[in-house]
Design a protein around this motif. Structure first.
Motif, PDB file in Angstrom:
ATOM      1  N   SER B  44       0.691 -43.779  -7.033  1.00  0.00           N
ATOM      2  CA  SER B  44      -0.307 -44.603  -6.325  1.00  0.00           C
ATOM      3  C   SER B  44      -1.236 -43.737  -5.488  1.00  0.00           C
ATOM      4  O   SER B  44      -2.437 -44.005  -5.390  1.00  0.00           O
ATOM      5  N   GLN B  86      -1.063 -52.104  -6.788  1.00  0.00           N
ATOM      6  CA  GLN B  86       0.379 -52.344  -6.915  1.00  0.00           C
ATOM      7  C   GLN B  86       0.827 -53.434  -5.928  1.00  0.00           C
ATOM      8  O   GLN B  86       1.464 -54.402  -6.314  1.00  0.00           O
ATOM      9  N   ASP B 177      -2.385 -50.151 -11.525  1.00  0.00           N
ATOM     10  CA  ASP B 177      -1.214 -49.660 -10.793  1.00  0.00           C
ATOM     11  C   ASP B 177      -0.094 -50.696 -10.849  1.00  0.00           C
ATOM     12  O   ASP B 177      -0.115 -51.680 -10.107  1.00  0.00           O
ATOM     13  N   GLU B 178       0.848 -50.468 -11.739  1.00  0.00           N
ATOM     14  CA  GLU B 178       2.001 -51.364 -11.926  1.00  0.00           C
ATOM     15  C   GLU B 178       1.572 -52.807 -12.087  1.00  0.00           C
ATOM     16  O   GLU B 178       2.053 -53.707 -11.396  1.00  0.00           O
TER      17      GLU B 178
HETATM   18 MG   LIG Z   1       3.100 -46.793  -6.546  1.00  0.00          MG
END
Ligand SMILES: [Mg+2]
Ligand SMILES: Nc1ncnc2c1ncn2[C@@H]1O[C@H](COP(=O)(O)OP(=O)(O)O)[C@@H](O)[C@H]1O
Lengths: 345, 261
Positions: B44, B86, B177-178
């Motif tokens: 991240s 995320q 991000d995820e």
């Molecule tokens: Mg992360």
């Protein structure tokens, strides 16, 4: 054409409010009440600007009364001392506060954090000192006398019904401009900053720039209000433009709620009404003084912040909503808010 | 032609914590690149630097031939970088559609005064914003909740919303991000289909994902981070068989359960 999914501007609300403003003078029995209703309009203009700043740019100004004062004194000096037309000095009463806001905003690292509250507080104190001490221009603490009345095509706006309508014409204009801003790409950008500044800037929103623009607009509105105030009164004095005043404007916005333009309007009306009521009581009961008024505002601020952090207006609007939705359109369930048809087409 | 993204020897320190250490890689257009690594590996952090949320402590980041690591965040979106978060960053008090409309901010330009006075240009732009936002809503399949305030939506829809909002900026490079974190199997499958659809639009995608099946399926190439350092880069087969990667994952207790590497 598909038009759903946007929180749209309520023309009905605006129309209803305009009608209310138009008929109000006929419901008020004394000229004192008309004067109070006129002040309500002047305060509305300041409060709407401050509401935009607080609710949409997430910034607090403790110097709004100073911008109001800059507007009032600049027009007073230009018209009474230098004989310039009030309509011309209106431009100065708007641009001078705007310029000051621009400079204040720039020195405040593009309005990060709570610096603006501090900077405007300091600015307010400086202005107050200037108004009192710079006697050559402002005539000092005793006040500035002899401000000319506004004239248009031979008609003079004196205190009373004509001035009431003039003030509220400006107030309605300010409300409409603010509603337009909120329902535009800039308004969405501002609202987005409030929810997530990080996401906002990742979408390309220059958050500092828009916060700054709103701050400038709030100063301009205060300037207009100051101009209206100066030409309503024969005289003005520094007392109207100090920290008390700034806190009064803040109280209006907090009480009404800053998440919508109407919140600030509502707050301005309510505080003016409360203040008029307290002053009327004060003329009969000796312990009710202007100090009492300040304590009352402090109390209101505290109670609202604790129990209704969104302000009164959203709570009342939610209660009124079932009555206002008389369009016959099928109501969507639960969480769906503000679904409107193709009103803008 | 310069590479689309070039990360040159990037280090990021938060006080004593070294979140990224001398990371370098680059990739060209029209690729899906996976970025994997155990929790806390610095994925991240790397995304935050590529999207200019904060600058690297050392090193440079170049995008389409332009150095971007010292730009303010809002300036990289117009260059063609968009992202999802995320830890979700939706605009909770705005409707789904309005969220996506913010994504079109930089493709329009009318200012605060033309908004206040509703000048023709502002009205015309508003129309364009509305139409294009709807296209993205339809693309991710959020039509039925377009008018719902985003704060009221479940996680699965919020992930789709972040995707639609990012796509509305018309990115050349999309950072995810995820994006499948917290999604169920069905939603995850839908998401990987969507990632392919986005790729077919000619968008390059940089994916951080814990769901290994998903990463392996969508990525052309995979970069592996561990404790801030790049430890491997290659096709999914190559990184799966890389001893350093296996060790990084097996050495980390938390990852054992999901570790399909
Ligand atoms: Mg992360
Ligand atoms: N804003 C920050 N401030 C301080 N430390 C941070 C910050 N962001 C991340 N870190 C630290 O950097 C390391 C890498 O974190 P992160 O990039 O979130 O990892 P990943 O996304 O791979 O799980 C962690 O040790 C984390 O605690």
């Amino acid at each position: 054409m598909k038009r759903k999914g946007i929180q749209q501007m309520s023309w009905k609300g605006l129309a209803a409010f305009t009608v209310l403003i138009l008929i109000l003078p006929f419901l008020l029995s004394t000229s004192l009440m008309i004067t109070k209703a006129t002040f309500a309009g002047i305060y509305t203009i300041v409060a709407v600007g401050l509401g935009l700043l607080m609710g949409f740019a997430g910034q607090i100004s403790l110097g709004q009364a100073a911008f109001y004062g800059v507007g009032a004194y600049s027009t007073a000096i230009l018209t009474a001392t230098f004989g310039i037309s009030p309509w011309l000095s209106l431009l100065i009463a708007i641009t001078a506060p705007a310029l000051i806001a621009y400079i204040l905003g720039h020195t405040m690292a593009r309005l990060h954090g709570y610096y603006l509250a501090m900077a405007t507080l300091a600015f307010g104190i400086v202005i107050h000192v200037l108004l009192v001490e710079w006697k050559g221009f402002t005539k000092g603490a005793s006040g500035f006398y002899g401000i000319p009345k506004l004239e248009l095509f031979g008609f003079t706006f004196t205190q009373g019904i004509s001035y009431y309508y003039l003030v509220w014409a400006f107030a309605l204009l300010v409300i409409i401009l603010s509603l337009n801003i909120i329902h535009s790409r800039i308004g969405r950008a501002l609202r987005s900053i409030h929810d997530s500044e990080v996401a906002s800037s990742s979408m390309g929103v220059d958050t500092g720039r828009y916060k700054m623009q709103v701050f400038i607009i709030s100063a301009m509105f205060a300037g207009i209000a100051g101009w209206l105030f100066a030409h309503m009164s024969y005289s003005i004095s520094p007392g109207s433009f100090g920290l008390d005043g700034s806190i009064l404007f803040l109280t209006m916005v907090v009480l009404g709620g800053s998440t919508s333009v109407w919140g600030a309007v509502f707050g301005a009306l309510l505080i003016t009404a409360i203040s008029s009521f307290v002053q009327a009581l004060g003329s009969k009961i000796s312990f009710i003084t202007s100090d009492f008024e300040h304590v009352l505002y402090g109390l209101i601020l505290m109670l609202v912040v604790i129990f209704l952090p969104q302000g009164l207006f959203p709570a009342i609007a939610a209660k009124l909503k079932p009555f206002l939705e008389f369009t016959g359109r099928k109501k969507k369930s639960g969480s769906i808010t503000a679904v409107k048809g193709d009103q803008r087409a | 032609m310069p590479d689309l993204l070039e990360v040159k020897n990037v280090t990021k320190k938060f006080g004593g914590v070294v979140a990224n250490q001398g990371v370098s890689f680059s990739f060209e257009s029209e690729k899906v690149i996976g970025l994997i690594g155990p929790n806390g590996a610095g994925k991240s952090t790397l995304f935050n630097m590529v999207s200019a949320i904060f600058p690297p402590t050392e090193g440079e980041i170049w995008f389409a031939g332009k150095r971007i690591d010292r730009l303010p965040a809002f300036k990289v979106s117009p260059l063609g970088i968009a992202r999802t978060f995320q830890n979700l960053q939706v605009f909770k008090r705005m409707t789904v559609l309005e969220n996506v409309m913010v994504g079109l901010h930089t493709s329009t330009s009318s200012g605060i005064l033309s908004a206040a006075f509703k000048l023709p240009k502002a009205k015309k732009e508003e129309e364009t914003i509305y139409q294009q936002a709807w296209e993205e809503i339809e693309f991710v399949g959020l039509e039925d909740v377009a008018a719902v305030e985003a704060g009221n939506l479940p996680l699965g829809k919020l992930r789709l919303l972040e995707l639609a909002r990012a796509l509305a900026t018309r990115p050349k490079l999309l950072l995810l991000d995820e994006i499948a974190a917290g999604l169920n199997h069905q939603e995850t499958a839908g998401m990987s289909d969507l990632i392919f659809k986005v790729r077919d639009r000619g968008v390059s995608i940089f994916v951080v994902e814990h769901d290994m099946d998903l990463v392996m399926r969508v990525s052309d190439r995979i970069i592996v981070l561990d404790q801030g350092e790049k430890i491997a880069e290659g096709t999914s087969k190559e990184v799966q068989n890389d001893p350093r990667v296996i060790e990084a994952y097996l050495g980390n207790d938390e990852e054992k359960e999901e570790g399909t590497v």
